[in-house]
Enzyme design. Structure first.
Site, short mmCIF file in Angstrom:
data_model
loop_
_atom_site.label_atom_id
_atom_site.label_comp_id
_atom_site.label_asym_id
_atom_site.label_seq_id
_atom_site.Cartn_x
_atom_site.Cartn_y
_atom_site.Cartn_z
N CYS A 1 9.45 -15.50 -2.49
CA CYS A 1 8.48 -15.09 -3.52
C CYS A 1 8.66 -15.97 -4.76
O CYS A 1 7.74 -16.67 -5.17
CB CYS A 1 8.67 -13.63 -3.86
SG CYS A 1 8.32 -12.52 -2.48
N SER B 1 4.11 -14.57 -5.32
CA SER B 1 3.73 -13.16 -5.19
C SER B 1 4.74 -12.31 -5.92
O SER B 1 5.94 -12.60 -5.90
CB SER B 1 3.70 -12.79 -3.70
OG SER B 1 3.53 -11.40 -3.52
N ASP C 1 5.53 -8.00 -6.81
CA ASP C 1 5.36 -6.56 -6.97
C ASP C 1 5.80 -6.27 -8.41
O ASP C 1 6.99 -6.20 -8.71
CB ASP C 1 6.25 -5.85 -5.95
CG ASP C 1 6.25 -4.34 -6.08
OD1 ASP C 1 5.85 -3.82 -7.13
OD2 ASP C 1 6.70 -3.67 -5.12
N HIS D 1 0.67 -8.23 -8.60
CA HIS D 1 -0.02 -7.06 -8.06
C HIS D 1 0.75 -5.76 -8.30
O HIS D 1 1.97 -5.76 -8.50
CB HIS D 1 -0.29 -7.22 -6.56
CG HIS D 1 0.94 -7.59 -5.76
ND1 HIS D 1 1.24 -8.88 -5.41
CD2 HIS D 1 1.94 -6.83 -5.26
CE1 HIS D 1 2.36 -8.91 -4.71
NE2 HIS D 1 2.81 -7.67 -4.61
N ILE D 2 -0.02 -4.68 -8.28
CA ILE D 2 0.53 -3.33 -8.38
C ILE D 2 0.08 -2.58 -7.14
O ILE D 2 -1.12 -2.53 -6.83
CB ILE D 2 0.04 -2.61 -9.65
CG1 ILE D 2 0.48 -3.39 -10.90
CG2 ILE D 2 0.58 -1.19 -9.70
CD1 ILE D 2 -0.10 -2.82 -12.19
#
Length: 276
Positions: free
Chosen positions: A157, A178, A180, A218-219
């Site tokens: 990531c 990416s 989270d 992103h969530i």
């Protein structure tokens, strides 16, 4: 309000207010029932942290400094991939049958390359250049190796670090494909801020700016209510970062070489679900 709080709140609001829902195939799933874990996401989030002003530790909730340090040392100093060598269990869900994460992260940093002046792995070469040729435009480490992707437990990531030295000040760009945001943002920011401090001390430089570039921020769907509550919490000044002054070499840093002082923060969030 710390820099970390300001950037985190802005990032979350950007995703919640202007993000788009993932469409098409959803790879991640929730481990409790196997259902898909879609995200609301935003492309190309860029956050900047002035490390010479303060350490970017989130105060909305506590950042586990020792676990952050343990993982970044596991990857960058020990260049390990064996999950059992970590204090935390963050990699357990991705461990392969041999107990490693395959040819990911530390494996890539440990690979040797033959240069005209000798054989080095990526971290060794980076440290050498920071000391001997600090104004080089080639101060890059990358963990995204297409040849080895099929043998990685998870594609990296946070996949590259680019360093830049200007008049004795070390700056860095962390590239992340990416993230989270709820689970990893505060963790990654602290880790790479600490890593810049370590490289700066090792090379006799001052620390400057960390730029964090996230391609897909992103969530997850189950995280949205948690995030909405979190960003409404009170915030506090950033803590002071203490670094053991007796440690001058990158090889000698341990999790006890650092601590937060005067760290005020909100309550921890228990049992955050993690999509895998």
């Amino acid at each position: 309000m710390s820099q970390a709080d300001e950037r985190f709140i802005a990032t979350c609001k950007e995703i919640l207010d202007h993000g788009v829902w993932q469409t098409g195939q959803v790879r991640p799933h929730w481990p409790d029932d196997g259902s898909p874990a879609p995200t609301k996401k935003r492309f190309a989030i860029v956050n900047r942290y002035q490390l010479d002003k303060e350490f970017p530790a989130l105060t909305l909730r506590p950042v586990p400094l020792k676990n952050c340090l343990d993982e970044i040392l596991w990857i960058w100093q020990k260049k390990s991939t064996r999950v059992s060598e970590l204090r935390s269990h963050i990699w357990d869900a991705w461990a392969l049958q041999d107990g490693t994460i395959g040819k990911a992260y530390g494996y890539q940093l440990a690979k040797k390359t033959q240069y005209p002046d000798g054989q080095y792995d990526q971290v060794e070469r980076l440290r050498k250049d920071l000391k001997e040729n600090p104004e080089s435009r080639r101060l890059i480490c990358t963990m995204y190796n297409p040849d080895d992707l099929p043998e990685m437990a998870l594609y990296p990531c946070a996949y590259s670090l680019t360093l830049h030295v200007d008049q004795g000040v070390l700056n860095g760009i962390l590239n992340q494909r990416s993230q989270d945001v709820l689970v990893a943002n505060a963790w990654n920011v602290c880790q790479y801020a600490l890593l810049l401090h370590m490289f700066a001390i090792d090379a006799g430089l001052k620390v400057g700016e960390l730029v964090h570039v996230i391609a897909d921020a992103h969530i997850y769907d189950r995280h949205i209510p948690i995030v909405e509550e979190l960003i409404q919490r009170p915030v506090y000044p950033a803590p002071d970062l203490w670094i053991d002054p007796s440690v001058r070499s990158f090889d000698d840093f341990t999790i006890d070489s650092f601590r937060f002082e005067h760290y005020q923060h909100g309550e921890a969030i228990q049992h955050i679900p993690v999509a895998v």
